[in-house]
Design a protein around this motif. Sequence first.
Motif, PDB file in Angstrom:
ATOM      1  N   ASN A  39       0.577  -1.493   0.148  1.00 58.37           N
ATOM      2  CA  ASN A  39       0.076  -0.362  -0.452  1.00 58.37           C
ATOM      3  C   ASN A  39       1.147   1.258   0.092  1.00 58.37           C
ATOM      4  N   ILE A  40       0.358   2.565  -0.729  1.00 60.64           N
ATOM      5  CA  ILE A  40       1.196   3.683  -0.517  1.00 60.64           C
ATOM      6  C   ILE A  40      -0.105   4.777  -0.508  1.00 60.64           C
ATOM      7  N   GLY A  41       0.047   5.484   0.722  1.00 62.31           N
ATOM      8  CA  GLY A  41      -1.034   6.931   0.374  1.00 62.31           C
ATOM      9  C   GLY A  41      -0.465   7.975  -0.255  1.00 62.31           C
ATOM     10  N   VAL A  42      -1.157   8.593  -1.273  1.00 62.91           N
ATOM     11  CA  VAL A  42      -0.467   9.470  -1.821  1.00 62.91           C
ATOM     12  C   VAL A  42      -1.436  10.707  -1.690  1.00 62.91           C
ATOM     13  N   GLY A  43      -2.454  11.179  -0.570  1.00 61.13           N
ATOM     14  CA  GLY A  43      -3.520  11.685  -0.349  1.00 61.13           C
ATOM     15  C   GLY A  43      -2.512  13.779  -0.496  1.00 61.13           C
ATOM     16  N   SER A  44      -1.521  13.893   0.219  1.00 63.89           N
ATOM     17  CA  SER A  44      -0.767  14.916   0.354  1.00 63.89           C
ATOM     18  C   SER A  44      -0.268  14.893  -1.666  1.00 63.89           C
ATOM     19  N   ILE A  45      -0.590  14.094  -2.505  1.00 64.97           N
ATOM     20  CA  ILE A  45       0.068  14.548  -3.723  1.00 64.97           C
ATOM     21  C   ILE A  45      -0.756  14.744  -5.067  1.00 64.97           C
ATOM     22  N   ARG A  46      -1.131  15.929  -5.604  1.00 64.28           N
ATOM     23  CA  ARG A  46      -2.150  16.730  -6.335  1.00 64.28           C
ATOM     24  C   ARG A  46      -1.224  16.211  -7.714  1.00 64.28           C
ATOM     25  N   ASP A  47      -0.062  16.586  -8.032  1.00 60.20           N
ATOM     26  CA  ASP A  47       0.784  16.312  -8.908  1.00 60.20           C
ATOM     27  C   ASP A  47       0.365  15.474  -9.962  1.00 60.20           C
ATOM     28  N   GLU A  48      -0.471  15.236 -11.617  1.00 57.84           N
ATOM     29  CA  GLU A  48       0.042  14.199 -11.979  1.00 57.84           C
ATOM     30  C   GLU A  48       0.935  13.531 -12.294  1.00 57.84           C
ATOM     31  N   LYS A  49       2.132  13.917 -12.495  1.00 58.16           N
ATOM     32  CA  LYS A  49       3.789  13.144 -12.998  1.00 58.16           C
ATOM     33  C   LYS A  49       3.985  12.525 -12.155  1.00 58.16           C
ATOM     34  N   GLN A  50       3.688  13.194 -10.527  1.00 54.15           N
ATOM     35  CA  GLN A  50       4.615  12.742  -9.528  1.00 54.15           C
ATOM     36  C   GLN A  50       3.622  11.205  -8.800  1.00 54.15           C
ATOM     37  N   LEU A  51       1.988  11.708  -9.326  1.00 52.04           N
ATOM     38  CA  LEU A  51       1.032  10.200  -9.132  1.00 52.04           C
ATOM     39  C   LEU A  51       1.328   9.101 -10.106  1.00 52.04           C
ATOM     40  N   LYS A  70      -9.669   4.812  -3.705  1.00 54.33           N
ATOM     41  CA  LYS A  70     -10.389   5.753  -3.573  1.00 54.33           C
ATOM     42  C   LYS A  70     -11.097   6.779  -1.830  1.00 54.33           C
ATOM     43  N   ALA A  71     -10.986   8.010  -2.274  1.00 56.03           N
ATOM     44  CA  ALA A  71     -12.118   8.232  -0.670  1.00 56.03           C
ATOM     45  C   ALA A  71     -12.693   7.670  -0.314  1.00 56.03           C
ATOM     46  N   ALA A  76     -12.547  17.699   5.622  1.00 53.33           N
ATOM     47  CA  ALA A  76     -12.702  19.085   4.888  1.00 53.33           C
ATOM     48  C   ALA A  76     -10.497  19.142   5.619  1.00 53.33           C
ATOM     49  N   SER A  77     -10.305  18.305   6.983  1.00 49.24           N
ATOM     50  CA  SER A  77      -9.061  18.824   7.074  1.00 49.24           C
ATOM     51  C   SER A  77      -8.121  18.089   6.536  1.00 49.24           C
ATOM     52  N   PHE A  78      -7.948  17.146   5.903  1.00 46.33           N
ATOM     53  CA  PHE A  78      -7.570  16.067   5.486  1.00 46.33           C
ATOM     54  C   PHE A  78      -7.462  16.635   3.946  1.00 46.33           C
ATOM     55  N   LYS A  79      -8.409  17.165   3.333  1.00 43.37           N
ATOM     56  CA  LYS A  79      -8.967  17.901   2.209  1.00 43.37           C
ATOM     57  C   LYS A  79      -9.078  16.846   0.818  1.00 43.37           C
ATOM     58  N   THR A  80      -9.784  15.952   1.070  1.00 45.02           N
ATOM     59  CA  THR A  80      -9.690  14.703   0.376  1.00 45.02           C
ATOM     60  C   THR A  80     -11.899  15.102   0.339  1.00 45.02           C
ATOM     61  N   GLY A  83     -14.919  10.205  -3.942  1.00 43.08           N
ATOM     62  CA  GLY A  83     -14.210   9.853  -4.877  1.00 43.08           C
ATOM     63  C   GLY A  83     -12.318  10.156  -5.209  1.00 43.08           C
ATOM     64  N   MET A  84     -12.044  10.815  -4.581  1.00 43.77           N
ATOM     65  CA  MET A  84     -10.823  11.522  -4.897  1.00 43.77           C
ATOM     66  C   MET A  84      -9.160  10.392  -4.661  1.00 43.77           C
ATOM     67  N   ILE A  85      -8.708  10.209  -5.661  1.00 48.98           N
ATOM     68  CA  ILE A  85      -7.595   8.740  -5.234  1.00 48.98           C
ATOM     69  C   ILE A  85      -6.681   9.611  -4.071  1.00 48.98           C
ATOM     70  N   ILE A  86      -6.754   8.245  -2.853  1.00 55.93           N
ATOM     71  CA  ILE A  86      -6.040   8.708  -1.982  1.00 55.93           C
ATOM     72  C   ILE A  86      -4.380   7.423  -1.466  1.00 55.93           C
ATOM     73  N   GLY A  87      -5.299   6.281  -2.303  1.00 53.98           N
ATOM     74  CA  GLY A  87      -3.310   5.718  -2.423  1.00 53.98           C
ATOM     75  C   GLY A  87      -3.726   4.748  -3.586  1.00 53.98           C
ATOM     76  N   TYR A  88      -2.786   4.237  -3.356  1.00 56.11           N
ATOM     77  CA  TYR A  88      -2.415   2.845  -4.776  1.00 56.11           C
ATOM     78  C   TYR A  88      -2.347   0.764  -3.917  1.00 56.11           C
ATOM     79  N   SER A  89      -2.706   0.295  -4.217  1.00 57.71           N
ATOM     80  CA  SER A  89      -2.894  -0.799  -3.383  1.00 57.71           C
ATOM     81  C   SER A  89      -2.317  -1.592  -4.938  1.00 57.71           C
TER      82      SER A  89
END
Length: 185
Positions: A39-51, A70-71, A76-80, A83-89
């Motif tokens: 598992n990897i969490g990518v909740g804070s990463i918004r750049d498409e190239k990094q994803l 997906k979330a 709100a405090s995590f800005k999610t 349906g937003m992608i928050i990780g990969y598994s």
Amino acid sequence: MTPINTAKRYSEQVVKEMQKAFGFSNALAVPKITKVIVNIGVGSIRDEKQLAEIQRVLSLITGQKPVPRKAKRAIASFKTRIGMIIGYSVTLRGKRMHDFLDRLIYIALPRTRDFRGIPLRSIDEGGSLTIGIKEHIVFPELIGEDIKFIFGFEVTITTNAGDRTRAAALFRALGLPMQEERASK
């Protein structure tokens, strides 16, 4: 310890050791590893190239395409948002699982900085082991010059052991570098 395939080691050595240690009369009653989840969490990463880079690296390490997670609810405090992608598994079974375990045990963990063994508290009550890898560059599939940023991920090794003691004995017999229990003060 010479590197040996974990599937071969399990069938030739571990089953006999576990039968002797725990008194299993049938070889099929001996606990085994059922799956490995990365598992990897990518909740804070918004750049498409990094994803895209994270997906590429994770598929190189595991040999399998990662599934986006997906979330399920908006926080709100995590800005999610829902349906937003928050990780990969990635869930590994069979040959890919054993190949990944071989690379984890014999190559990646020894290359980890300041590694002193896996603590026994990493094993949960059901017998699953969760390890955090801080730097993805410890795996041999990656070339150091191509790395743009470093990220960490989590590896969960699931067993059908049912409790901590059997799971710890299984992991030690397979060659995972487990820490020794400390005496209480």
